[in-house]
Scaffold this active site. Structure first.
Site, short mmCIF file in Angstrom:
data_model
loop_
_atom_site.label_atom_id
_atom_site.label_comp_id
_atom_site.label_asym_id
_atom_site.label_seq_id
_atom_site.Cartn_x
_atom_site.Cartn_y
_atom_site.Cartn_z
N ARG A 88 -79.71 -45.49 7.90
CA ARG A 88 -80.47 -45.20 6.69
C ARG A 88 -80.88 -46.54 6.07
NH1 ARG A 88 -79.72 -39.80 6.21
NH2 ARG A 88 -77.79 -38.94 7.06
N ASP A 166 -78.64 -29.10 11.45
CA ASP A 166 -78.61 -28.01 10.48
C ASP A 166 -79.71 -26.98 10.70
OD1 ASP A 166 -76.51 -29.26 9.28
OD2 ASP A 166 -77.71 -30.24 7.72
N GLN A 300 -69.14 -31.67 14.81
CA GLN A 300 -70.34 -30.89 15.17
C GLN A 300 -71.48 -31.77 15.68
OE1 GLN A 300 -70.75 -27.81 11.72
NE2 GLN A 300 -69.33 -29.39 11.05
#
Length: 1568
Positions: A88, A166, A300
């Site tokens: 980021r 997601d 995940q």
């Protein structure tokens, strides 16, 4: 039209540079996207750069931006995360940071940027692109770049790919990484489930999803969780108690564990977060359950990507490069998305905005909108989960038995489908039956009930819990039909592979012979082969694909650190190559051999050469996949031996046959979810089909659409009749004739670095004039590169090409073609999903007007402005909508009362109908009594019951009226005696007061006077008839239709029918010679008697039911116990009717009426009447016991006073209505109705009419973008003037190639004397089809020329009708300085055709040299010493001159007198024969040894045969002596037997002698 030559795709990216970066959170599958982007970019000749560490690397520059090579992305396909790093970056959010990033890109000549990340990363990329020009100006002003550098990088192209676990990005069905994250979650869930069951624990699992609940929802659906918390749909108020009750119910059904799934962004209705710790505390405190909470976190994101994510990343990477190659300065930034099984491009910022709209909707509490904005897939998952988890099984059963059977080979996901089918069936009230061991079990009766808890935990189990076999019904059909009848099976769910499909067809085919098979059935595809027609995907295929992919990863890893190695792996699939192809993409295979894509030895040779070249680089491993039945001759062993031989010294080979491990394992999340939705959908469909097929008290389904395959087609679950799929099936090879995934096979070659892709198919895509021609050709070259196509693939060529890549064809081929068949606006808007563009310059001059008709999305994408898109929207207008109210005044129980709809064809409209049952609603009750003689005591009681009936009904309402009617039978034989005295007095007892028989008599119209009822009934007398059935149907019909005579009011209407026997129905009148069908009209005379009973037959059940429904009459059958079952069967056919048991003397009739009325009034049936036949209506009932699925009517039971129930009505029309239509929707038995007026939007109100428009050359009126020309002018824009002499024929003649040919050859339209061609047709008369030329190796013009109007124009150095013949001769020369074909053949098409006796590539080998020159050598030996020897042996030797030698060791040919050898010089083709006379030497060569060897071997063989013959004779002699000795012993023992010789005491004769004791014992008289 002239067209530029196709361009080499390997040069299309020359001069361009592409940079690829990953930003934001990492996701499995990103590496696959990076790999595909790099390799396709390099393939096109572009430079490709890695940007390491995301936007931070873009800002920092230097070593963070490095060139990518083909080898640099090897072995990264199976790696998780992103190998080029992600970070980021705060610097990039500043203007200065973006300026520095622009500088770094310009210095490297990069003007194309591919960004893989979430919506934040893609938004930043779009901002970077928007500011690009300004950033370059700043850099020029700061003198960091020159004007020339700025001009060379004048615009920046941006393409995005969404990488997010997601799945929170709107516009795509699935984002990269989501499927892999689900794999990680399900692995944890499966592991936790075992320990939870051991200790009876409750586990709470928190998964990722701060703003999106997709992971949580699909996990809950896939594991059968008890509760799921997602941010899009918070739980209702007081959810804590609901949750605890649910957990207790689950434990009460025998479950030992509970699973609760929580998304990390879960919240309640007020926005308060719901955490896993909070839920744990609640369950532990309130229920005392042992509870554990697990937060999965970044687990995940880890692990290897699933097969789906690898393929998805690869497809998106290819599409991204194609988008960058096609981009222009005006092209907006786009994002590559997945729609069904297509990769499509969508506007980036529009998708970002919709994603933000979801968050806004959730923050504003519009949760239903949030669910819908997530997309249809998310909404379907949510609805399926609610149906399985939130609905309790009903108390009322449907008496329907649904059987479930598994057929064929087992596969993962079958059990998930069975579980959901069973539970949905139980929710529907059905009895579910499990059939074990496939059709064989169905034939043997291996059938048993299966319960809700019986399928608990099945979702995650592999294989088939029911058991399955491959046997087809075949000879077992009769046994199957008997068991269907025995177990009363009303519907059948068949889950399996191709055997299930064929078995379903056999059952349907046997319906004509076995009526028991006339039941609805549905086939759910479940097979690892994915070869069932009617579905793009089969249950189990994804699990098998992941198993193969994982195995390939491990196999390749086994060679790490060793020398170069190639693995040959055989996969399952029968003749279907789905597994081999998709596994090849997901594992990075170099080739995948399948049956559908035929290959030959030249292809194998090409693949071997490719691998040899590849292994000379840094690549150390190769992977070849082979479908098990791809070719009967090129077996796995053959391919292994071929690669081993050709790769000697470069690589070695290993082979693996994966076998049945592909059918095992736990199902993947996709197969669990897919199986669950398929099972649920199938039973809901069967429920509706059962209602349609219910006839005359039984299920009878014999229509084509009553037996279907449920399949996934693109994004939808579709039911297709089995009979329709027969034509689409190759039964010999057990595969569909058309398979969508074949269009993905070119990616295998592109990503494996093949450069021999074919040019075929360019013209087919090029007809889309909105794509740049240059891009079209490159695109086609890359995508359409398979060299060999089956006939079916040729026919479906365009479908498969568009499925993968063509963004201009994002809509389905069927819908676009369906739209583009219409050339006027009204025709266009009458087609579902189509819109019309009225923009003036939208259609180019000379192009068909049908281009204006397309899907709204495609019109916008083709730059039709929003205001010019004619896409009529349905309109609803409320005319009257009074609120619901009760009381003694004006009562309104139904709302709304009047609606007006304007419908669009094919677009469903829904609206709500509300009903509230009020207290005190007036009642009219008509008592209809059977007066046959057996009802004598009943009549006496009824005479006293009038006041009691009034009193009972006034407990319900203050306004009651009651009437009375009687019936017996038609006054005709054989129903009653027609003797005159019997007609007047039909009773059997002459002393009994009796009246003549009547079919119906209205004794007393409805009245409020109880005393009047008693007086009228007391005057009635009994009657009689001969047969048992009565004329009750006649009586009910007249009592219903004689509204005025009976006095029916606008109130609740009840008809009480009392009898102690059965009834006559339609057709029985023929016994008395009455043939006219009942007309359903009132025929009462002045005395209230039905006087047309001898003219009209009895009504049918259906007719009577329709009349009762139309007149809002509710029916109560008061029947004696003997015939209750018969009348209950009749009641099932008549809506809103009940049956009560009447005592023999009718003493309980008042109580019966009260109870029956209570049951009737608590059931609400909503029906439509007089609706247009083409109007489709369905009802979803929202009752107190939950939501009932769509049906042909609305129905709610147990509706209490003042309780409101709602019905959602869905209405659609498949075609335009000729005029406005009005119909009503009304609750049966209630005299209120909803009036609905419908009309269809089938015309265009363009409101742009322009007379003498300049667009129409001033010679016509412009409307809806089309010109209506004035008289004397024609043409698309009225640009042509007609001639005076027969103008129409003159213009048409210009469009005909001959006088008898069709206009424009039937492939275009004639505009102003010129043909405007459709699709890819060309020529002055549209007579040229660029795909009609001759083919070679299934390629148009052999891939070596272009098709020009049916004739091939060959490329240089090629000739022949299909350009299949090379004019070169370089392959015919035998070495340096040699002759053409060694002088023993002719060179045709650059191949040698050898003379007889020669073979080989250059005819340099002799077929039988010894035999060919044996006569020559014999001739030379016979004529040695003669001067004319050459002439003497010219016939046998020709130009060859044999040479005598002394050394015989190397002479292999043996003649009668000579040993010789034949040799040929490969360069000159000259033949030499060396010989010697072996009779003059003492065995100088192996010839003598050969003769000696033959003699020795012959002697040995003869000796062995002689010895064997002697041994056989000796054995036979010994046996003969032994047999003679035993026979002698037998004869000797026989002489010693003392028993008489006449009978054996152990045996009885075939006859017996019996003596009759009643006679003397003289044998002559008593024996018989």
């Amino acid at each position: 039209m002239s067209e530029e030559e196709p361009v080499d795709p390997t040069t299309m990216g020359v001069g361009k540079a592409i940079a690829v970066l990953t930003s934001g959170g990492d996701a499995q599958g990103m590496n696959a996207a990076v790999r595909a982007t790099v390799r396709v970019g390099l393939y096109t000749g572009a430079k490709v750069f890695f940007v390491h560490e995301g936007y931070q690397g873009l800002v920092d520059g230097g070593d963070n931006i490095r060139p990518a090579t083909w080898e640099s992305v090897s072995m990264m396909l199976q790696l998780g995360g992103t190998v080029i790093g992600s970070a980021r970056c705060k610097d990039f959010r500043t203007r200065e940071g973006r300026t520095q990033a622009a500088l770094n890109l310009v210095k490297l000549g990069i003007t194309n940027l591919c960004v893989i990340g979430g919506d934040g990363s893609l938004t930043g990329a779009n901002q970077f692109r928007t500011e690009w020009s300004e950033l370059l100006e700043d850099l020029v002003e700061e003198e960091k770049i020159t004007e020339e550098e700025a001009e060379g990088a004048s615009h920046l192209n941006i393409v995005g790919m969404v990488g997010s676990i997601d799945n929170d990005f709107c516009g795509t069905d699935m984002t990269i990484g989501t499927d892999s994250a689900l794999h990680r979650i399900m692995e944890v869930v499966d592991a936790i489930t075992t320990t939870a069951q051991s200790h009876q624990r409750t586990f709470i699992l928190e998964v990722m999803g701060r703003h999106c609940g997709y992971l949580a929802l699909v996990t809950a659906l896939a594991c059968g969780a008890d509760w799921v918390f997602i941010p899009e749909m918070p739980p209702e108020e007081n959810w804590e108690e609901h949750l605890c009750r649910r957990l207790m119910e689950t434990r009460g059904r025998g479950s030992r564990l509970n699973v609760i799934i929580v998304a990390e962004g879960a919240m309640d209705m007020h926005g308060k977060p719901i955490t896993s710790d909070e839920i744990k505390e609640l369950v532990s405190t309130k229920l005392g359950y042992d509870t554990r909470a697990t937060i999965l976190g970044h687990v995940q994101r880890g692990g290897t990507p699933s097969a789906f994510d690898r393929i998805l990343g690869s497809r998106m990477g290819v599409e991204a490069v194609m988008a960058l190659l096609a981009a222009t300065p005006d092209t907006p930034a786009c994002v590559v998305s997945l729609s069904g099984n297509q990769a499509v491009r969508l506007p980036l910022m529009e998708c970002v905005q919709v994603t933000k709209d979801v968050t806004t909707a959730m923050s504003e509490g519009r949760f239903d909108d949030a669910i819908k904005l997530r997309g249809k897939s998310f909404e379907n998952n949510w609805n399926t989960y609610k149906l399985l988890a939130h609905v309790r099984p009903p108390d009322v059963k449907s008496n329907i038995n649904v059987a479930i059977v598994n057929v064929g080979a087992p596969c993962s996901g079958m059990n998930a489908a069975v579980r959901s089918a069973v539970r949905i069936g139980i929710i529907q009230g059905h009895n579910m039956l499990a059939v074990h061991d496939g059709f064989e079990g169905l034939a043997q009766g291996l059938i048993e009930p299966i319960t809700w808890s019986g399928v608990g935990g099945w979702t995650g189990k592999g294989g088939s819990m029911l058991g399955t076999k491959r046997l087809l019904p075949g000879k077992m059909v009769e046994d199957i039909s008997l068991n269907i009848a025995k177990f009363n099976i009303h519907a059948l769910v068949i889950i399996g592979g191709f055997e299930a499909f064929v078995g379903g067809l056999e059952l349907v085919g046997a319906r004509e012979k076995y009526e028991e098979l006339c039941i609805p059935l549905v086939v759910i595809p479940a097979t690892v082969s994915n070869n069932v027609p009617g579905s793009d995907f089969s249950i189990g295929a994804d699990t098998a694909l992941n198993t193969i992919t994982t195995t390939c990863d491990r196999i390749k890893q086994s060679a790490a650190g060793t020398k170069r190695r190639v693995f040959i792996i055989e996969t399952m699939g029968g003749y279907c190559g789905y597994l081999a192809t998709m596994a090849g993409l997901s594992s990075g295979a170099d080739a995948a051999y399948i049956y559908e894509d035929h290959f030959n030895i030249h292809d194998l040779e090409l693949n071997v050469e490719h691998l040899v070249e590849k292994m000379k680089t840094t690549v150390k491993r190769g992977l070849i996949l082979r479908n098990e039945k791809c070719n009967a001759n090129y077996t796995t062993d053959f391919i292994f031996n071929l690669y081993s031989e050709e790769g000697k010294g470069i690589f070695d080979c290993r082979k693996n046959v994966l076998g049945h491990m592909q059918q095992g394992g736990t199902p993947t999340p996709f197969d669990r979810n897919f199986g669950t939705k398929m099972g649920a959908k199938s039973v809901l469909w069967l429920t509706e089909k059962l209602k349609e097929c219910y006839r005359h008290g039984r299920i009878f389904a014999n229509t084509q659409d009553s037996a279907c395959v449920l399949g996934m087609k693109k994004r939808s679950l579709v039911f297709t009749p089995l009979s329709e799929l027969k034509e689409e099936t190759d039964f010999e090879h057990r595969i569909p004739k058309t398979q969508w995934w074949l269009s993905l096979r070119p990616l295998l070659k592109i990503l494996a670095k093949y450069k021999d892709l074919a040019y075929e198919g360019m013209a087919i895509i090029a007809h889309n004039d909105k794509l740049p021609l240059k891009f079209i050709k490159v695109f086609g070259l890359i995508l359409l590169g398979l060299r060999y196509w089956t006939n079916t693939m040729k026919m479906m060529w365009l479908v498969m090409a568009l499925l993968l890549h063509c963004v201009e064809f994002r809509g389905t081929l069927g819908s676009r073609r369906g739209c583009q068949l219409h050339s006027t606006c009204p025709e266009c808007v009458r087609t579902p999903g189509c819109a019309w563009c009225k923009q003036k310059d939208f259609a180019q001059l000379g192009k068909a007007n049908a281009q204006r008709c397309d899907t709204p999305e495609d019109l916008r994408r083709r730059n039709c402005s929003l205001g010019d898109v004619m896409d009529p929207r349905p309109v609803r207008e409320t005319i009257r909508d009074e609120g619901l109210r009760g009381g003694r005044g004006s009562v309104v129980q139904l709302r709304p009362q009047d609606l007006h709809f304007k419908l669009r064809v094919g677009t469903p409209q829904t609206f709500e109908v509300m009903f509230k049952r009020t207290e005190g609603y007036p009642i009219d009750l008509y008592y209809l009594m059977d007066l046959s003689f057996s009802m004598k005591d009943d009549l006496e009681n009824v005479k006293k019951l009038g006041r009691q009936i009034f009193s009972a009904l006034r407990n319900v309402t203050s306004s009651v009226r009651i009437g009375y009617g009687a019936f017996v039978e038609k006054a005709a034989m054989p129903y009653i005696s027609t003797v005159k005295t019997k007609l007047a007095h039909p009773c059997p007892e002459s002393t009994t007061a009796c009246q003549p028989s009547v079919s119906f008599k209205n004794v007393l119209p409805l009245t409020e006077d109880a005393d009047e009822f008693d007086r009228s009934v007391s005057q009635e007398r009994i009657s009689a008839n001969l047969d048992n059935p009565e004329a009750g149907f006649d009586a009910m019909m007249q009592a219903t239709v004689c509204q005025k005579e009976i006095g029916w009011g606008e109130v609740s209407r009840i008809l009480v029918y009392t009898s102690d026997d059965l009834f006559h129905t339609a057709g029985d009148g023929k016994l008395a010679g009455i043939y006219h069908p009942n007309d359903g009209r009132c025929h009462l005379n002045g005395q209230g008697v039905y006087d047309k009973d001898l003219f009209y037959d009895y009504p049918s059940v259906a007719h009577l039911s329709q009349v009762l429904s139309t007149n809002n009459i509710q029916l109560i059958f008061a029947i004696t116990e003997k015939y209750v079952s018969k009348y209950k069967a009749l009641s099932e056919l008549i809506p809103l009717s009940v049956v009560g048991v009447l005592k023999d003397d009718s003493s309980n009739v008042v109580q019966l009426i009260s109870e029956a009325y209570g049951n009737l009034s608590s059931t609400i049936l909503l029906n439509h009447l007089q609706a247009p036949p083409t109007l489709h209506l369905s009802y979803s009932s929202h009752c107190s016991d939950g939501v009932r699925p769509l049906g042909v009517r609305g129905e709610c039971s147990n509706v209490r006073i003042d309780q409101q129930v709602n019905f959602t009505v869905t209405m659609s029309v498949p075609a335009c209505l000729p005029q406005r239509k009005t119909f009503v929707i009304k609750p049966q038995g209630i005299n209120e109705e909803l009036r609905i007026t419908v009309e269809t939007l089938c015309d265009c109100d363009c409101q742009d009419s322009e007379d003498h428009s300049s667009y129409c050359s001033g010679n016509g009126t412009l409307s809806c973008g089309l010109c209506s020309c004035e008289e004397g002018h024609v043409g698309q824009r009225c640009e042509c003037q007609q001639q005076d002499d027969d103008p129409a024929l003159t213009l048409e003649a210009s469009c005909r190639q001959t006088n008898v040919s069709q206009l424009c050859s039937g492939q275009g339209s004639c505009e102003c004397g010129h043909c405007i061609c459709r699709s890819h047709y060309t020529g002055d008369f549209c007579h040229c089809d660029p795909t009609s030329c001759s083919r070679h190796d299934n390629l148009i013009c052999g891939g070596n020329g272009r098709c020009d109007c049916g004739m091939c124009e060959c490329h240089p150095n090629f000739a022949g009708p299909a350009c299949h013949c090379s004019t070169l001769k370089d392959r015919c020369w035998a070495g340096d300085g040699g002759q053409l074909c060694s002088g023993h053949g002719r060179c045709e098409c650059n191949r040698c055709h050898c003379q007889a006796g020669f073979y080989g590539e250059h005819c340099a080998k002799l077929t039988e040299p010894c035999l060919m020159y044996q006569a020559c050598v014999q001739c030379v030996l016979s004529n040695e010493g003669r001067e004319d020897l050459p002439q003497a042996c010219n016939v046998d030797c020709g130009p060859v001159k044999p040479i005598r030698v002394l050394d015989t060791q190397q002479l292999p040919c043996l003649g009668e007198r000579a040993l010789f050898q034949v040799e040929m010089d490969i360069n000159t083709g000259k033949i030499f024969v060396f010989y010697t006379n072996h009779s003059a030497i003492s065995c100088p060569s192996w010839g003598c040894h050969m003769q000696q060897s033959i003699l020795i071997i012959g002697s040995i063989a003869a000796g062995i045969a002689s010895v064997g013959f002697v041994l056989v004779l000796i054995r036979q002699a010994i046996l003969e002596v032994h047999y003679r000795r035993e026979h002698g012993k037998f004869l000797k023992e026989k002489t010693k037997v003392k028993q008489g010789s006449t009978r054996n005491p152990l045996c009885k004769g075939a006859t017996a002698t019996v003596f009759n004791p009643m006679y003397d014992h003289n044998p002559d008289t008593s024996q018989f």
